[in-house]
Design a protein around this motif. Sequence first.
Motif, PDB file in Angstrom:
ATOM      1  N   ALA A 105       0.834  -1.193   0.000  1.00 33.00           N
ATOM      2  CA  ALA A 105       0.000   0.000   0.000  1.00 33.00           C
ATOM      3  C   ALA A 105       0.865   1.236   0.000  1.00 33.00           C
ATOM      4  O   ALA A 105       1.984   1.237   0.478  1.00 33.00           O
ATOM      5  CB  ALA A 105      -0.903  -0.005   1.234  1.00 33.00           C
ATOM      6  N   ALA A 106       0.309   2.335  -0.547  1.00 36.92           N
ATOM      7  CA  ALA A 106       1.095   3.561  -0.669  1.00 36.92           C
ATOM      8  C   ALA A 106       1.547   4.063   0.682  1.00 36.92           C
ATOM      9  O   ALA A 106       2.665   4.544   0.833  1.00 36.92           O
ATOM     10  CB  ALA A 106       0.267   4.620  -1.376  1.00 36.92           C
ATOM     11  N   ASP A 107       0.691   3.929   1.730  1.00 35.64           N
ATOM     12  CA  ASP A 107       1.102   4.460   3.025  1.00 35.64           C
ATOM     13  C   ASP A 107       2.285   3.702   3.591  1.00 35.64           C
ATOM     14  O   ASP A 107       3.120   4.253   4.308  1.00 35.64           O
ATOM     15  CB  ASP A 107      -0.077   4.447   4.007  1.00 35.64           C
ATOM     16  CG  ASP A 107      -0.651   3.059   4.230  1.00 35.64           C
ATOM     17  OD1 ASP A 107      -1.300   2.849   5.258  1.00 35.64           O
ATOM     18  OD2 ASP A 107      -0.449   2.184   3.355  1.00 35.64           O
ATOM     19  N   ARG A 108       2.375   2.414   3.278  1.00 32.73           N
ATOM     20  CA  ARG A 108       3.527   1.642   3.745  1.00 32.73           C
ATOM     21  C   ARG A 108       4.804   2.110   3.052  1.00 32.73           C
ATOM     22  O   ARG A 108       5.867   2.131   3.652  1.00 32.73           O
ATOM     23  CB  ARG A 108       3.309   0.154   3.471  1.00 32.73           C
ATOM     24  CG  ARG A 108       2.331  -0.511   4.436  1.00 32.73           C
ATOM     25  CD  ARG A 108       2.303  -1.985   4.176  1.00 32.73           C
ATOM     26  NE  ARG A 108       1.339  -2.647   5.035  1.00 32.73           N
ATOM     27  CZ  ARG A 108       1.012  -3.912   4.929  1.00 32.73           C
ATOM     28  NH1 ARG A 108       1.558  -4.661   3.982  1.00 32.73           N
ATOM     29  NH2 ARG A 108       0.135  -4.462   5.751  1.00 32.73           N
ATOM     30  N   GLN A 109       4.697   2.437   1.795  1.00 33.62           N
ATOM     31  CA  GLN A 109       5.880   2.895   1.073  1.00 33.62           C
ATOM     32  C   GLN A 109       6.347   4.251   1.582  1.00 33.62           C
ATOM     33  O   GLN A 109       7.543   4.537   1.579  1.00 33.62           O
ATOM     34  CB  GLN A 109       5.575   2.977  -0.421  1.00 33.62           C
ATOM     35  CG  GLN A 109       5.403   1.608  -1.076  1.00 33.62           C
ATOM     36  CD  GLN A 109       5.097   1.737  -2.550  1.00 33.62           C
ATOM     37  OE1 GLN A 109       4.374   2.621  -2.965  1.00 33.62           O
ATOM     38  NE2 GLN A 109       5.662   0.842  -3.339  1.00 33.62           N
ATOM     39  N   GLU A 110       5.416   5.069   2.005  1.00 26.20           N
ATOM     40  CA  GLU A 110       5.761   6.422   2.434  1.00 26.20           C
ATOM     41  C   GLU A 110       6.209   6.482   3.883  1.00 26.20           C
ATOM     42  O   GLU A 110       6.957   7.375   4.268  1.00 26.20           O
ATOM     43  CB  GLU A 110       4.552   7.343   2.225  1.00 26.20           C
ATOM     44  CG  GLU A 110       4.181   7.520   0.756  1.00 26.20           C
ATOM     45  CD  GLU A 110       2.825   8.168   0.585  1.00 26.20           C
ATOM     46  OE1 GLU A 110       2.218   8.542   1.610  1.00 26.20           O
ATOM     47  OE2 GLU A 110       2.369   8.291  -0.566  1.00 26.20           O
ATOM     48  N   CYS A 111       5.737   5.554   4.714  1.00 22.33           N
ATOM     49  CA  CYS A 111       6.045   5.574   6.140  1.00 22.33           C
ATOM     50  C   CYS A 111       7.381   4.882   6.361  1.00 22.33           C
ATOM     51  O   CYS A 111       7.539   3.711   6.026  1.00 22.33           O
ATOM     52  CB  CYS A 111       4.933   4.873   6.904  1.00 22.33           C
ATOM     53  SG  CYS A 111       4.960   5.193   8.661  1.00 22.33           S
ATOM     54  N   PRO A 112       8.383   5.568   6.911  1.00 20.37           N
ATOM     55  CA  PRO A 112       9.713   4.968   6.984  1.00 20.37           C
ATOM     56  C   PRO A 112       9.822   3.886   8.051  1.00 20.37           C
ATOM     57  O   PRO A 112       9.087   3.866   9.037  1.00 20.37           O
ATOM     58  CB  PRO A 112      10.610   6.159   7.339  1.00 20.37           C
ATOM     59  CG  PRO A 112       9.713   7.091   8.073  1.00 20.37           C
ATOM     60  CD  PRO A 112       8.364   6.946   7.426  1.00 20.37           C
ATOM     61  N   VAL A 113      10.752   3.001   7.817  1.00 20.06           N
ATOM     62  CA  VAL A 113      11.185   2.057   8.836  1.00 20.06           C
ATOM     63  C   VAL A 113      12.377   2.689   9.545  1.00 20.06           C
ATOM     64  O   VAL A 113      13.315   3.157   8.884  1.00 20.06           O
ATOM     65  CB  VAL A 113      11.576   0.706   8.216  1.00 20.06           C
ATOM     66  CG1 VAL A 113      12.155  -0.225   9.277  1.00 20.06           C
ATOM     67  CG2 VAL A 113      10.379   0.065   7.520  1.00 20.06           C
ATOM     68  N   ALA A 114      12.342   2.736  10.855  1.00 23.09           N
ATOM     69  CA  ALA A 114      13.449   3.317  11.612  1.00 23.09           C
ATOM     70  C   ALA A 114      14.415   2.217  12.027  1.00 23.09           C
ATOM     71  O   ALA A 114      13.993   1.141  12.457  1.00 23.09           O
ATOM     72  CB  ALA A 114      12.932   4.052  12.841  1.00 23.09           C
ATOM     73  N   VAL A 115      15.694   2.492  11.882  1.00 27.72           N
ATOM     74  CA  VAL A 115      16.753   1.594  12.355  1.00 27.72           C
ATOM     75  C   VAL A 115      17.602   2.378  13.333  1.00 27.72           C
ATOM     76  O   VAL A 115      18.080   3.479  13.008  1.00 27.72           O
ATOM     77  CB  VAL A 115      17.615   1.062  11.185  1.00 27.72           C
ATOM     78  CG1 VAL A 115      18.729   0.168  11.716  1.00 27.72           C
ATOM     79  CG2 VAL A 115      16.748   0.303  10.180  1.00 27.72           C
ATOM     80  N   VAL A 116      17.788   1.838  14.522  1.00 28.01           N
ATOM     81  CA  VAL A 116      18.549   2.521  15.563  1.00 28.01           C
ATOM     82  C   VAL A 116      19.888   1.818  15.731  1.00 28.01           C
ATOM     83  O   VAL A 116      19.943   0.648  16.112  1.00 28.01           O
ATOM     84  CB  VAL A 116      17.789   2.536  16.903  1.00 28.01           C
ATOM     85  CG1 VAL A 116      18.575   3.312  17.946  1.00 28.01           C
ATOM     86  CG2 VAL A 116      16.396   3.136  16.729  1.00 28.01           C
ATOM     87  N   GLY A 117      20.961   2.536  15.423  1.00 26.69           N
ATOM     88  CA  GLY A 117      22.304   1.979  15.511  1.00 26.69           C
ATOM     89  C   GLY A 117      22.918   1.843  14.137  1.00 26.69           C
ATOM     90  O   GLY A 117      22.418   1.076  13.301  1.00 26.69           O
ATOM     91  N   ALA A 118      24.015   2.575  13.894  1.00 27.07           N
ATOM     92  CA  ALA A 118      24.663   2.569  12.582  1.00 27.07           C
ATOM     93  C   ALA A 118      25.911   1.695  12.581  1.00 27.07           C
ATOM     94  O   ALA A 118      26.896   1.997  11.920  1.00 27.07           O
ATOM     95  CB  ALA A 118      25.011   3.993  12.154  1.00 27.07           C
ATOM     96  N   GLY A 119      25.848   0.597  13.340  1.00 20.65           N
ATOM     97  CA  GLY A 119      26.940  -0.368  13.334  1.00 20.65           C
ATOM     98  C   GLY A 119      26.767  -1.384  12.219  1.00 20.65           C
ATOM     99  O   GLY A 119      25.990  -1.183  11.276  1.00 20.65           O
ATOM    100  N   VAL A 120      27.479  -2.505  12.330  1.00 21.15           N
ATOM    101  CA  VAL A 120      27.463  -3.515  11.277  1.00 21.15           C
ATOM    102  C   VAL A 120      26.047  -4.003  10.988  1.00 21.15           C
ATOM    103  O   VAL A 120      25.600  -4.028   9.840  1.00 21.15           O
ATOM    104  CB  VAL A 120      28.378  -4.699  11.660  1.00 21.15           C
ATOM    105  CG1 VAL A 120      28.195  -5.851  10.687  1.00 21.15           C
ATOM    106  CG2 VAL A 120      29.832  -4.262  11.687  1.00 21.15           C
TER     107      VAL A 120
END
Length: 287
Positions: A2-17
């Motif tokens: 769905a369009a709302d899923r494409q627009e709503c970001p997934v958050a990732v916490v931690g820029a490690g490996v």
Amino acid sequence: MAADRQECPVAVVGAGVMGMGIAATVLGSGLPVVLLDIDRAALDRAERTIELQLRHARMMDALPPDRTPGRLVTTTSVRALAGARAVIEAVVEHQATKAEVLTEVAAVVDPSTPLISNTSGIPIDELADALPRPRQLIGTHFMNPAYLIDLVEVIRGPRTDEATVTGLTSLLTDLNRRAVVVRDSHGFVTSRLLHPMLNDAARLVGEAVATAEDVDALMVGCLGHRTGPLRTADLIGLDNLVDSLAALYERTGEQRYRPCEQLLAKVRDGDLGRKSGRGFYDYGEAL
């Protein structure tokens, strides 16, 4: 999708490996990502590394051919996660640190947003104790490199509700990932089986029974291991492996989980594996 899923970001916490690999997986599936870390330099490195990972994934035909990669936004502010579809925590394997991060995130996201801890062994119910809404928390164990491995270990805590399970399984479907759901426990399935083997492989090198190359060659050639335990350990990160083993040892008291001296010495010397440029093998340049 769905369009709302494409627009709503997934958050990732931690820029490690692991955070970078998970972010690349999400982006390569066409979804936007907000990547959070307290270290701006780590975020800058992550942008470069994720682009390389996406290129590698394309070369390996590991990305859906009909999707344009999502947009990556990096931030040092937890408030930027407020509108996330789901939040995947991928910080260091320390219970107190993970609990603190998850609590901060829970304060800014919607009560219906799945909070997903990417942990290799800390029980989900222990982490849920710190949260105002324990029902929101569920566990994943993405394997490294996450953008190439399509199977994900999913850990449902005893207080995880159906809406959270549905939110995660829907996300994994959008990522073309298969899930195997296991019961909450110390180390779940993969870490309880894999990490003692990596510990033993390192111990054999430390006792001069064999070189790292010979241990890996025997495991690949005779026992069918895909890459060899010590190359796998380098890929995980030897500091991450030590943290995971220490957490299992603390909770179980089983000697097979006690990090061996060879691993501890590598970590003390800063030889952390692929990400530092040297571990059991020399990679030339750090990630």
